[in-house]
Scaffold this motif. Structure first.
Motif, PDB file in Angstrom:
ATOM      1  N   GLY A 150       0.811  -1.132   0.008  1.00  0.00           N
ATOM      2  CA  GLY A 150       0.076   0.146  -0.044  1.00  0.00           C
ATOM      3  C   GLY A 150       0.876   1.327   0.151  1.00  0.00           C
ATOM      4  N   THR A 151       1.784   1.052   0.911  1.00  0.00           N
ATOM      5  CA  THR A 151       2.918   2.427   0.732  1.00  0.00           C
ATOM      6  C   THR A 151       3.350   2.674  -0.623  1.00  0.00           C
ATOM      7  N   ALA A 152       4.012   1.457  -1.090  1.00  0.00           N
ATOM      8  CA  ALA A 152       4.515   1.379  -2.419  1.00  0.00           C
ATOM      9  C   ALA A 152       3.783   2.037  -3.440  1.00  0.00           C
ATOM     10  N   VAL A 153       2.449   1.755  -3.432  1.00  0.00           N
ATOM     11  CA  VAL A 153       1.510   2.435  -4.369  1.00  0.00           C
ATOM     12  C   VAL A 153       1.513   3.870  -4.274  1.00  0.00           C
ATOM     13  N   GLY A 154       1.250   4.306  -3.077  1.00  0.00           N
ATOM     14  CA  GLY A 154       1.328   5.706  -2.924  1.00  0.00           C
ATOM     15  C   GLY A 154       2.703   6.670  -3.527  1.00  0.00           C
ATOM     16  N   MET A 155       3.734   5.611  -3.025  1.00  0.00           N
ATOM     17  CA  MET A 155       5.001   6.321  -3.491  1.00  0.00           C
ATOM     18  C   MET A 155       5.248   6.310  -5.134  1.00  0.00           C
ATOM     19  N   ALA A 156       4.523   5.258  -5.886  1.00  0.00           N
ATOM     20  CA  ALA A 156       4.637   5.035  -7.314  1.00  0.00           C
ATOM     21  C   ALA A 156       3.559   6.466  -7.859  1.00  0.00           C
ATOM     22  N   LEU A 157       2.511   6.401  -7.261  1.00  0.00           N
ATOM     23  CA  LEU A 157       1.605   7.397  -7.783  1.00  0.00           C
ATOM     24  C   LEU A 157       2.236   8.750  -7.747  1.00  0.00           C
ATOM     25  N   TYR A 158       3.017   8.979  -6.801  1.00  0.00           N
ATOM     26  CA  TYR A 158       3.545  10.355  -6.840  1.00  0.00           C
ATOM     27  C   TYR A 158       5.056  10.402  -7.383  1.00  0.00           C
TER      28      TYR A 158
ATOM     29  N   TYR B 280      -4.617   0.644 -12.223  1.00  0.00           N
ATOM     30  CA  TYR B 280      -4.593   2.096 -12.149  1.00  0.00           C
ATOM     31  C   TYR B 280      -4.193   2.472 -13.727  1.00  0.00           C
ATOM     32  N   ARG B 281      -3.559   2.067 -14.411  1.00  0.00           N
ATOM     33  CA  ARG B 281      -3.548   2.660 -15.864  1.00  0.00           C
ATOM     34  C   ARG B 281      -4.830   2.642 -16.616  1.00  0.00           C
ATOM     35  N   TYR B 282      -5.881   1.220 -16.408  1.00  0.00           N
ATOM     36  CA  TYR B 282      -6.952   1.065 -17.043  1.00  0.00           C
ATOM     37  C   TYR B 282      -7.964   2.133 -16.556  1.00  0.00           C
ATOM     38  N   ARG B 283      -8.168   2.148 -15.351  1.00  0.00           N
ATOM     39  CA  ARG B 283      -9.072   2.960 -14.555  1.00  0.00           C
ATOM     40  C   ARG B 283      -8.901   4.261 -14.741  1.00  0.00           C
ATOM     41  N   SER B 284      -7.576   4.872 -15.147  1.00  0.00           N
ATOM     42  CA  SER B 284      -7.381   6.236 -15.392  1.00  0.00           C
ATOM     43  C   SER B 284      -7.420   6.491 -16.943  1.00  0.00           C
ATOM     44  N   GLY B 285      -7.814   5.496 -17.850  1.00  0.00           N
ATOM     45  CA  GLY B 285      -7.742   5.898 -19.188  1.00  0.00           C
ATOM     46  C   GLY B 285      -6.114   6.199 -19.636  1.00  0.00           C
ATOM     47  N   GLY B 286      -5.437   5.637 -18.948  1.00  0.00           N
ATOM     48  CA  GLY B 286      -3.755   5.797 -19.442  1.00  0.00           C
ATOM     49  C   GLY B 286      -3.424   7.167 -18.656  1.00  0.00           C
ATOM     50  N   GLN B 287      -3.938   7.887 -18.114  1.00  0.00           N
ATOM     51  CA  GLN B 287      -3.356   9.079 -17.370  1.00  0.00           C
ATOM     52  C   GLN B 287      -2.159   8.540 -16.263  1.00  0.00           C
ATOM     53  N   TYR B 288      -2.580   7.594 -15.676  1.00  0.00           N
ATOM     54  CA  TYR B 288      -1.643   7.467 -14.396  1.00  0.00           C
ATOM     55  C   TYR B 288      -1.153   6.031 -14.630  1.00  0.00           C
ATOM     56  N   ALA B 289       0.320   5.861 -14.300  1.00  0.00           N
ATOM     57  CA  ALA B 289       0.728   4.666 -14.279  1.00  0.00           C
ATOM     58  C   ALA B 289       1.175   4.331 -12.767  1.00  0.00           C
ATOM     59  N   CYS B 290       1.368   2.889 -12.271  1.00  0.00           N
ATOM     60  CA  CYS B 290       1.818   2.692 -11.184  1.00  0.00           C
ATOM     61  C   CYS B 290       3.167   1.751 -10.907  1.00  0.00           C
ATOM     62  N   PRO B 291       4.368   2.339 -11.411  1.00  0.00           N
ATOM     63  CA  PRO B 291       5.509   1.853 -11.758  1.00  0.00           C
ATOM     64  C   PRO B 291       6.253   1.212 -10.413  1.00  0.00           C
ATOM     65  N   LEU B 292       6.113   0.034 -10.174  1.00  0.00           N
ATOM     66  CA  LEU B 292       6.866  -0.542  -8.918  1.00  0.00           C
ATOM     67  C   LEU B 292       7.207  -1.657  -9.496  1.00  0.00           C
ATOM     68  N   VAL B 293       8.139  -2.326  -8.560  1.00  0.00           N
ATOM     69  CA  VAL B 293       8.668  -3.912  -8.842  1.00  0.00           C
ATOM     70  C   VAL B 293       8.554  -4.459  -7.368  1.00  0.00           C
ATOM     71  N   ILE B 294       7.908  -5.745  -7.241  1.00  0.00           N
ATOM     72  CA  ILE B 294       7.707  -6.357  -6.054  1.00  0.00           C
ATOM     73  C   ILE B 294       8.697  -7.474  -6.290  1.00  0.00           C
TER      74      ILE B 294
END
Length: 324
Positions: free
Chosen positions: A65-73, A101-115
């Motif tokens: 969850g924290t990583a998601v917030g980091m990626a979006l910002y 995230y990419r789909y629901r935002s119509g490509g406006q936002y990505a969520c670039p993280l590697v787990i």
């Protein structure tokens, strides 16, 4: 060219990525001063400090969850899940948030993280430290799933994953963390996601594997050669995106296919591969497609070697498909 094991290759990739991009952040349980339970992050805390190598609580849902917030910002987090088995508390974040995230935002936002997550058996970890959950995530649209088998690929694929705009599950075969050694170029290089590699050419059967099971497949192919069987070995490296062209080309050439994975058989990724091969290579097949997998049971502690699809089981499958 230095010789490395997979742990060293992963560590080198993280160090290079962090030096080149100040937005890359490593986080997870004991990844800081301790260097991770397998020492994959050893030395990174000393070089990059507590703001970029972050020790987290024992809470995988919180880590992701924290990583998601980091990626979006704008950051590029690389969280470590200490064992792949522990990823399930974060399953909701991964399949319902990260992947969409990419789909629901119509490509406006990505969520670039590697787990990063060490997966699989072979270390006497029992049923809570030995699972292979890749099929759960391959099934989820929006996630990429990468599984290296050797140090060269571990470094090159991890660097590509960190620079990819989409979320990547990077499963590392902990059974061969230190046993698999090989030449690894110094400095920065990238191996493309979605490209398989033929590691052994052959004409009579294709053995498809990834991660730790590639080593068993390769061993079985070598033993089969002593019996007169000529097998091709295909290391998928990336499960999503999948190199369908390489799979089809190999099986169309050999006419026979054996798919190997250590996850349970039912609904494992081998079932999808079998369906793809049947759909696209039907007229070339000379025998039914064979799966050599784990069993539909919890991962056993005392019968670990019987559960894992080791080279003797693969060799028997080779004999059966070639003599069909």
């Amino acid at each position: 060219m230095p010789t490395m094991n997979i742990i060293q290759a992963v560590n080198d990739a993280l160090r290079i990525a962090m030096r080149k991009d100040p937005d890359v952040v490593v986080m997870g349980e004991d990844v800081g001063k301790f260097g991770g339970v397998f020492r994959a992050t050893q030395g990174l805390y000393d070089e990059f400090g507590a703001d970029r190598v972050i020790d987290t609580p024992l809470a995988e849902g919180g880590i992701v969850g924290t990583a998601v917030g980091m990626a979006l910002y704008g950051l590029k987090p690389v969280p470590e899940i200490q064992f792949a088995d522990f990823i399930f508390p974060a399953f909701d974040q991964l399949v319902n948030e990260v992947a969409k995230y990419r789909y629901r935002s119509g490509g406006q936002y990505a969520c670039p993280l590697v787990i990063r997550a060490p997966y699989g058996g072979g270390i006497k970890g029992g049923h809570y430290h030995s699972q292979s959950p890749e099929a759960h995530f391959v099934h989820t649209a929006g996630l990429k799933v990468v599984v290296p088998s050797n140090p060269f690929d571990a470094k090159g694929l991890l660097l590509s994953a960190i620079r990819d705009p989409d979320p990547v599950l990077f499963f590392e075969p902990k059974r061969v963390y230190r046993a698999a050694k090989g030449d690894v170029p110094e400095g920065d290089y990238a191996e493309p996601l979605g490209k398989a590699r033929v590691t052994r050419a052959g004409t009579q059967a294709t053995i498809v594997a990834w991660g730790a099971m590639w080593h068993e497949a390769d061993q079985a192919a070598r033993e089969a050669a002593a019996e007169g069987y000529d097998c091709e070995v295909l290391d998928l490296r990336s499960l999503q995106p999948l190199d369908v062209d390489a799979l089809v080309a190999s099986v169309s050439k050999t006419g026979r296919a054996i798919v190997v994975h250590e996850a349970p058989r039912t609904c494992g990724f081998g079932a999808e591969l079998t369906a793809l091969i049947q759909e696209r290579c039907f007229l070339h097949l000379e025998a039914p497609i064979k799966r050599v997998t784990g069993f539909d049971t919890p991962f056993p502690y005392t019968l670990e070697n019987e559960y894992l699809p080791r080279a003797p089981r693969i060799l028997q499958a080779i004999r059966e498909v070639v003599s069909y």
